[in-house]
Design a protein around this motif. Structure first.
Motif, PDB file in Angstrom:
ATOM      1  N   PHE A   6      17.380  26.609  18.200  1.00  0.00           N
ATOM      2  CA  PHE A   6      16.167  26.517  17.405  1.00  0.00           C
ATOM      3  C   PHE A   6      15.693  27.909  17.003  1.00  0.00           C
ATOM      4  O   PHE A   6      15.671  28.827  17.819  1.00  0.00           O
ATOM      5  CB  PHE A   6      15.075  25.806  18.204  1.00  0.00           C
ATOM      6  CG  PHE A   6      13.822  25.566  17.432  1.00  0.00           C
ATOM      7  CD1 PHE A   6      13.782  24.590  16.459  1.00  0.00           C
ATOM      8  CD2 PHE A   6      12.694  26.314  17.668  1.00  0.00           C
ATOM      9  CE1 PHE A   6      12.641  24.353  15.733  1.00  0.00           C
ATOM     10  CE2 PHE A   6      11.543  26.089  16.954  1.00  0.00           C
ATOM     11  CZ  PHE A   6      11.513  25.111  15.991  1.00  0.00           C
ATOM     12  N   CYS A   7      15.314  28.071  15.740  1.00  0.00           N
ATOM     13  CA  CYS A   7      14.808  29.349  15.244  1.00  0.00           C
ATOM     14  C   CYS A   7      13.286  29.293  15.136  1.00  0.00           C
ATOM     15  O   CYS A   7      12.727  28.338  14.610  1.00  0.00           O
ATOM     16  CB  CYS A   7      15.386  29.663  13.872  1.00  0.00           C
ATOM     17  SG  CYS A   7      17.134  29.995  13.900  1.00  0.00           S
ATOM     18  N   PRO A   9       9.622  31.174  13.790  1.00  0.00           N
ATOM     19  CA  PRO A   9       9.270  31.967  12.606  1.00  0.00           C
ATOM     20  C   PRO A   9       9.469  33.471  12.797  1.00  0.00           C
ATOM     21  O   PRO A   9       9.824  34.175  11.859  1.00  0.00           O
ATOM     22  CB  PRO A   9       7.799  31.632  12.388  1.00  0.00           C
ATOM     23  CG  PRO A   9       7.651  30.257  12.924  1.00  0.00           C
ATOM     24  CD  PRO A   9       8.579  30.205  14.112  1.00  0.00           C
ATOM     25  N   MET A  46      12.845  30.764   6.005  1.00  0.00           N
ATOM     26  CA  MET A  46      12.102  29.994   6.993  1.00  0.00           C
ATOM     27  C   MET A  46      11.708  28.629   6.444  1.00  0.00           C
ATOM     28  O   MET A  46      11.876  27.603   7.112  1.00  0.00           O
ATOM     29  CB  MET A  46      10.850  30.754   7.432  1.00  0.00           C
ATOM     30  CG  MET A  46      10.038  30.031   8.485  1.00  0.00           C
ATOM     31  SD  MET A  46       8.535  30.897   8.937  1.00  0.00           S
ATOM     32  CE  MET A  46       7.584  30.756   7.452  1.00  0.00           C
ATOM     33  N   VAL A  47      11.214  28.585   5.211  1.00  0.00           N
ATOM     34  CA  VAL A  47      10.830  27.320   4.598  1.00  0.00           C
ATOM     35  C   VAL A  47      12.052  26.415   4.442  1.00  0.00           C
ATOM     36  O   VAL A  47      12.009  25.229   4.757  1.00  0.00           O
ATOM     37  CB  VAL A  47      10.131  27.560   3.241  1.00  0.00           C
ATOM     38  CG1 VAL A  47       9.978  26.283   2.451  1.00  0.00           C
ATOM     39  CG2 VAL A  47       8.778  28.210   3.465  1.00  0.00           C
ATOM     40  N   TYR A  49      14.767  26.445   6.219  1.00  0.00           N
ATOM     41  CA  TYR A  49      15.206  26.021   7.542  1.00  0.00           C
ATOM     42  C   TYR A  49      14.359  24.855   8.035  1.00  0.00           C
ATOM     43  O   TYR A  49      14.890  23.857   8.535  1.00  0.00           O
ATOM     44  CB  TYR A  49      15.120  27.192   8.519  1.00  0.00           C
ATOM     45  CG  TYR A  49      15.442  26.820   9.947  1.00  0.00           C
ATOM     46  CD1 TYR A  49      16.760  26.641  10.346  1.00  0.00           C
ATOM     47  CD2 TYR A  49      14.442  26.651  10.893  1.00  0.00           C
ATOM     48  CE1 TYR A  49      17.072  26.311  11.650  1.00  0.00           C
ATOM     49  CE2 TYR A  49      14.745  26.316  12.197  1.00  0.00           C
ATOM     50  CZ  TYR A  49      16.058  26.152  12.571  1.00  0.00           C
ATOM     51  OH  TYR A  49      16.351  25.812  13.865  1.00  0.00           O
ATOM     52  N   TYR A  50      13.039  24.966   7.914  1.00  0.00           N
ATOM     53  CA  TYR A  50      12.170  23.911   8.426  1.00  0.00           C
ATOM     54  C   TYR A  50      12.184  22.664   7.548  1.00  0.00           C
ATOM     55  O   TYR A  50      11.894  21.577   8.031  1.00  0.00           O
ATOM     56  CB  TYR A  50      10.749  24.438   8.627  1.00  0.00           C
ATOM     57  CG  TYR A  50      10.648  25.309   9.857  1.00  0.00           C
ATOM     58  CD1 TYR A  50      10.920  24.788  11.109  1.00  0.00           C
ATOM     59  CD2 TYR A  50      10.328  26.661   9.763  1.00  0.00           C
ATOM     60  CE1 TYR A  50      10.857  25.582  12.244  1.00  0.00           C
ATOM     61  CE2 TYR A  50      10.260  27.453  10.883  1.00  0.00           C
ATOM     62  CZ  TYR A  50      10.520  26.908  12.128  1.00  0.00           C
ATOM     63  OH  TYR A  50      10.466  27.695  13.243  1.00  0.00           O
ATOM     64  N   LEU A  53      15.489  20.977   8.788  1.00  0.00           N
ATOM     65  CA  LEU A  53      15.572  20.739  10.226  1.00  0.00           C
ATOM     66  C   LEU A  53      15.610  19.255  10.593  1.00  0.00           C
ATOM     67  O   LEU A  53      16.418  18.860  11.442  1.00  0.00           O
ATOM     68  CB  LEU A  53      14.433  21.448  10.960  1.00  0.00           C
ATOM     69  CG  LEU A  53      14.461  21.391  12.476  1.00  0.00           C
ATOM     70  CD1 LEU A  53      15.729  22.051  13.005  1.00  0.00           C
ATOM     71  CD2 LEU A  53      13.236  22.069  13.053  1.00  0.00           C
TER      72      LEU A  53
END
Length: 68
Positions: A6-7, A9, A46-47, A49-50, A53
């Motif tokens: 899990f990454c 932010p 980041m956006v 990735y989420y 997810l």
């Protein structure tokens, strides 16, 4: 999903501060532009990735059930 997979932010915005200080002393304008572009790139990654997810988690769940 493992905790290592899990990454967070903070992982998308990591910058080595020592290198940043050295580059800022050498080229101020270029370092500021690079820092702004790095922040934009980190935000976009980041956006992305989420957003993807839930699909990744669903895929892992289905894959685990298939090979159970």
């Amino acid at each position: 999903m493992n905790k290592e997979d899990f990454c967070f932010p903070r992982d998308f915005f990591y910058i080595n501060k020592d290198i940043l200080k050295n580059q800022f002393e050498i080229q101020k304008a270029l370092t500021i532009i690079a820092l702004i572009l790095w922040t934009i790139q980190g935000f976009l990654c980041m956006v992305g990735y989420y957003i993807t997810l839930p699909f990744i988690l669903l895929h892992k769940l289905c894959e685990n059930r298939c090979y159970y």
